[in-house]
Design an enzyme around this catalytic site. Structure first.
Site, PDB file in Angstrom:
ATOM      1  N   GLY A   1      -5.221  -4.579   5.436  1.00  0.00           N
ATOM      2  CA  GLY A   1      -4.459  -5.529   4.629  1.00  0.00           C
ATOM      3  C   GLY A   1      -5.063  -6.913   4.586  1.00  0.00           C
ATOM      4  O   GLY A   1      -5.130  -7.550   3.529  1.00  0.00           O
ATOM      5  N   ARG A   2      -5.559  -7.399   5.727  1.00  0.00           N
ATOM      6  CA  ARG A   2      -6.114  -8.756   5.764  1.00  0.00           C
ATOM      7  C   ARG A   2      -7.503  -8.837   5.154  1.00  0.00           C
ATOM      8  O   ARG A   2      -8.081  -9.920   5.078  1.00  0.00           O
ATOM      9  CB  ARG A   2      -6.107  -9.271   7.194  1.00  0.00           C
ATOM     10  CG  ARG A   2      -6.793  -8.371   8.191  1.00  0.00           C
ATOM     11  CD  ARG A   2      -6.381  -8.735   9.627  1.00  0.00           C
ATOM     12  NE  ARG A   2      -6.904  -7.821  10.619  1.00  0.00           N
ATOM     13  CZ  ARG A   2      -6.342  -6.650  10.924  1.00  0.00           C
ATOM     14  NH1 ARG A   2      -5.268  -6.244  10.282  1.00  0.00           N
ATOM     15  NH2 ARG A   2      -6.862  -5.893  11.880  1.00  0.00           N
TER      16      ARG A   2
ATOM     17  N   HIS B   1      -2.717 -37.748  10.395  1.00  0.00           N
ATOM     18  CA  HIS B   1      -1.481 -38.490  10.625  1.00  0.00           C
ATOM     19  C   HIS B   1      -0.411 -37.625  11.272  1.00  0.00           C
ATOM     20  O   HIS B   1       0.762 -38.008  11.307  1.00  0.00           O
ATOM     21  CB  HIS B   1      -0.974 -39.068   9.297  1.00  0.00           C
ATOM     22  CG  HIS B   1      -1.877 -40.132   8.741  1.00  0.00           C
ATOM     23  ND1 HIS B   1      -1.677 -41.477   8.962  1.00  0.00           N
ATOM     24  CD2 HIS B   1      -3.011 -40.044   8.009  1.00  0.00           C
ATOM     25  CE1 HIS B   1      -2.627 -42.172   8.373  1.00  0.00           C
ATOM     26  NE2 HIS B   1      -3.461 -41.320   7.782  1.00  0.00           N
TER      27      HIS B   1
ATOM     28  N   LYS C   1       0.829  -1.207   0.000  1.00  0.00           N
ATOM     29  CA  LYS C   1       0.000   0.000   0.000  1.00  0.00           C
ATOM     30  C   LYS C   1       0.866   1.262   0.000  1.00  0.00           C
ATOM     31  O   LYS C   1       0.621   2.197  -0.756  1.00  0.00           O
ATOM     32  CB  LYS C   1      -0.946  -0.003   1.194  1.00  0.00           C
ATOM     33  CG  LYS C   1      -1.855   1.218   1.240  1.00  0.00           C
ATOM     34  CD  LYS C   1      -2.688   1.297   2.519  1.00  0.00           C
ATOM     35  CE  LYS C   1      -3.784   0.275   2.550  1.00  0.00           C
ATOM     36  NZ  LYS C   1      -4.731   0.508   3.678  1.00  0.00           N
TER      37      LYS C   1
ATOM     38  N   LYS D   1       9.413  -4.202  13.950  1.00  0.00           N
ATOM     39  CA  LYS D   1       9.928  -3.542  12.745  1.00  0.00           C
ATOM     40  C   LYS D   1      10.835  -2.369  13.108  1.00  0.00           C
ATOM     41  O   LYS D   1      11.901  -2.166  12.509  1.00  0.00           O
ATOM     42  CB  LYS D   1       8.768  -3.048  11.875  1.00  0.00           C
ATOM     43  CG  LYS D   1       7.928  -4.138  11.243  1.00  0.00           C
ATOM     44  CD  LYS D   1       6.840  -3.504  10.392  1.00  0.00           C
ATOM     45  CE  LYS D   1       5.988  -4.549   9.696  1.00  0.00           C
ATOM     46  NZ  LYS D   1       4.941  -3.930   8.845  1.00  0.00           N
TER      47      LYS D   1
ATOM     48  N   GLU E   1      -4.572 -11.421  14.018  1.00  0.00           N
ATOM     49  CA  GLU E   1      -4.161 -10.034  13.879  1.00  0.00           C
ATOM     50  C   GLU E   1      -5.323  -9.101  14.198  1.00  0.00           C
ATOM     51  O   GLU E   1      -5.126  -8.005  14.730  1.00  0.00           O
ATOM     52  CB  GLU E   1      -3.626  -9.768  12.465  1.00  0.00           C
ATOM     53  CG  GLU E   1      -2.941  -8.407  12.319  1.00  0.00           C
ATOM     54  CD  GLU E   1      -2.172  -8.272  11.017  1.00  0.00           C
ATOM     55  OE1 GLU E   1      -0.972  -8.593  10.993  1.00  0.00           O
ATOM     56  OE2 GLU E   1      -2.793  -7.848  10.016  1.00  0.00           O
TER      57      GLU E   1
ATOM     58  N   GLU F   1      10.073  -5.883   3.858  1.00  0.00           N
ATOM     59  CA  GLU F   1      10.247  -7.175   3.197  1.00  0.00           C
ATOM     60  C   GLU F   1       9.910  -7.080   1.715  1.00  0.00           C
ATOM     61  O   GLU F   1      10.642  -7.586   0.850  1.00  0.00           O
ATOM     62  CB  GLU F   1       9.350  -8.233   3.861  1.00  0.00           C
ATOM     63  CG  GLU F   1       9.677  -8.518   5.309  1.00  0.00           C
ATOM     64  CD  GLU F   1       8.922  -7.632   6.295  1.00  0.00           C
ATOM     65  OE1 GLU F   1       8.872  -7.997   7.476  1.00  0.00           O
ATOM     66  OE2 GLU F   1       8.379  -6.574   5.864  1.00  0.00           O
TER      67      GLU F   1
END
Length: 556
Positions: A265-266, A382, A208, A522, A351, A214
């Site tokens: 964002g999510r 399993h 954004k 951060k 979050e 990152e």
């Protein structure tokens, strides 16, 4: 009415009393034996999703109290405030309007308050951006020279699009390979780049602000690789999903698609962040994806609380977290296409609702978000289902099943039937359990009141039995069923979870739409990075200083 925090309502105390009066010892097996209509009473259809809640630790009384809690907390008013465009994200002074991203142009449901909050203007901007983004997606799909799409993003700019592209692989018709790079660990980007040729690659930089550490580290490295490999025309081979057009232009990108500060964002895969999805399934498929979500929006917005699936799920989450004390929920999608579904839900819920203070910044005296975790079935059976069935901690399980196979059944006969048999059996086994039929052999009884294992020789084929083969049962689960995994049904399933998270957050009185918790690390990383080169440990705690000396190139 002004929202009221859950622990300040009469219903909160009544739910506590309900739990102590018998809810703590609620037994699902007895509940089904007493009520032949329990399945019908605790299951329902919602758009594209059927939900069976009957194997949960609730009855008519506890459900009525939970609905009373919702009303006393002002849930309906909080929901309506969101749909009216009010600034319910108070810490950032923002509206929360991701529902507009999937609202069809013909919809005329906007409440009167929406006009004051200029929702119509925002929707007009959404439609312009959506049309431009989908036109670009079709252009890329038609470009035979482009063979690979690389989405560079992190968090909501990665988890949602990646999950959806994998889930809808059956509908991918463009013939493009779509890759996702999120981790700042260079191994991830390097493993993707070795598969590519510059002339055939389109990079999508999803950030954004165009400043995410990152994402921008990976983007600049991708650009360096592109140019070092003889790539030409950055403007053709890079596009940006950002609101920072100036920074994208400085990078060399001229094709940009933006979104708005009222999109978290999510919640952003419905926006330009969903460009990889649109490239994979096409403009028509993406519009079906939005339509499925909009159908669930309308269900949440208009259905009475008693028959409102996001409300019922959100209240169940509060019942389990705050009254039964269950600290986690296992997500078990019985569809390999939904293999990233648990990871997507982790961000969406943890979050959003992983908060320790209420809307006024006051510490909460109760727990909020559970830990979400899981793997696709039958792989999870399993791996960790042993603990679900026989562990000391009760973990509610949420199964997701798809009635119709994505593959042609005649090509792989028997596979889907076995898959569905397994998901039904696991839900059944968690509820019913099983007593170990092998008792202690004559003359070798366990001490009175004890639970020591006892030898059983050949009986049962094991030297030890007793409790080893006991399945206690009465372990709760929810079962979500899709007729088929399509763009529309996936859209509805995602929107269901978004609104469910809103419900529990509203009951807890927290802001589900900020995420300050991701910031501190951060900030500290920006201080530590140069120290790795200089070896400067001044002002650091002993552990961080010691580790920096081990990792850095400064003094040992």
């Amino acid at each position: 009415m002004k929202p009221v925090r859950c622990d300040r309502t009469p219903a909160w105390g009544e739910l506590t009393a309900c739990l102590e009066a018998g809810g703590r010892n609620f037994d699902l097996r007895d509940a089904f034996a007493r009520d032949p209509g329990r399945f019908e009473a605790f299951s329902q259809d919602a758009p594209h999703v059927f939900a069976d809640l009957s194997k949960n630790l609730i009855d008519a009384g506890s459900q009525a109290l939970l609905l009373a809690l919702a009303r006393q907390c002002g849930l309906e008013q909080q929901r309506d405030a969101m749909f009216a465009g009010e600034r319910i994200n108070r810490t950032e002074n923002r509206a929360v309007m991701h529902f507009l991203l999937r609202n069809p142009p013909s919809a005329q449901y906007l409440p009167a308050q929406a006009a004051i909050n200029k929702i119509a203007d925002a929707q007009a901007e959404v439609e312009v951006t959506l049309d431009a983004m989908l036109a670009y997606a079709e252009q890329v799909r038609a470009d035979e020279a482009i063979t690979d799409i690389v989405n560079i993003g992190i968090g909501g700019s990665d988890l949602g699009p990646q999950m959806a592209v994998l889930a809808l692989a059956e509908f991918a018709t463009s013939g493009k390979r779509i890759h996702f790079v999120s981790n700042i660990d260079g191994n991830e980007l390097a493993s993707v780049l070795k598969q590519l040729k510059p002339a055939g690659t389109l990079f999508l930089v999803a950030s954004k602000t165009f400043t995410t550490t990152e994402t921008m580290t990976n983007a600049h490295s991708a650009k360096d690789w592109f140019e070092a490999q003889g790539g030409q025309d950055i403007a053709r081979h890079f596009a940006a999903l950002t609101t920072n057009v100036a920074a994208a232009n400085d990078f060399g990108i001229t094709t940009t698609f933006g979104f708005w500060d009222w999109v978290g964002g999510r919640y952003s895969l419905w926006s330009a962040i969903g460009l990889p999805i649109a490239i994979a399934i096409g403009a028509a498929g993406f519009r079906q994806f939005l339509a499925g979500a909009h159908a669930m929006d309308e269900h949440f917005r208009t259905a009475a609380l008693e028959g409102n699936l996001p409300v019922r799920l959100g209240l169940l989450d509060v019942w389990y977290r705050n009254f039964h004390g269950f600290s986690s929920r296992s997500i078990a999608p019985y569809s390999s296409a939904l293999r990233r579904w648990p990871a997507y839900l982790q961000q969406l819920e943890m979050e959003s609702n992983g908060k320790r203070v209420d809307q006024d910044g006051q510490p909460l005296p109760f727990d909020t978000s559970p830990v979400l975790w899981g793997e696709p079935g039958t792989n999870g059976q399993h791996a960790y289902f042993q603990m679900l069935h026989q562990g000391t901690t009760v973990v509610p399980v949420e199964f997701v099943a798809v009635k119709q196979a994505a593959h042609a059944p005649d090509d792989l006969p028997g596979h889907h039937g076995k898959l569905l048999a397994n998901v039904l059996a696991q839900a059944q086994a968690l509820m019913h359990g099983k007593r170990d039929a092998a008792g202690p052999p004559q003359g070798n009884a366990a001490p009175s009141g004890g639970s020591e294992p006892h030898a059983v020789g050949e009986r049962g084929g094991s030297m030890f039995s007793g409790g080893h083969r006991d399945f206690p049962g009465n372990r709760p689960s929810t079962f979500l069923l899709l007729e088929r995994l399509t763009p529309a049904s996936l859209g509805a399933l995602i929107a269901l979870q978004e609104h469910r998270v809103f419900v529990s957050g509203a009951i807890w009185g927290i802001n589900s739409f900020d995420q300050w918790g991701v910031e501190l690390g951060k900030v500290l990383a920006r201080d530590i990075e140069p120290r790795l080169l200089s070896g400067d440990v001044s002002g650091l705690d002993g552990s961080t200083a010691g580790l920096l000396r081990k990792l850095g190139s400064g003094p040992a």
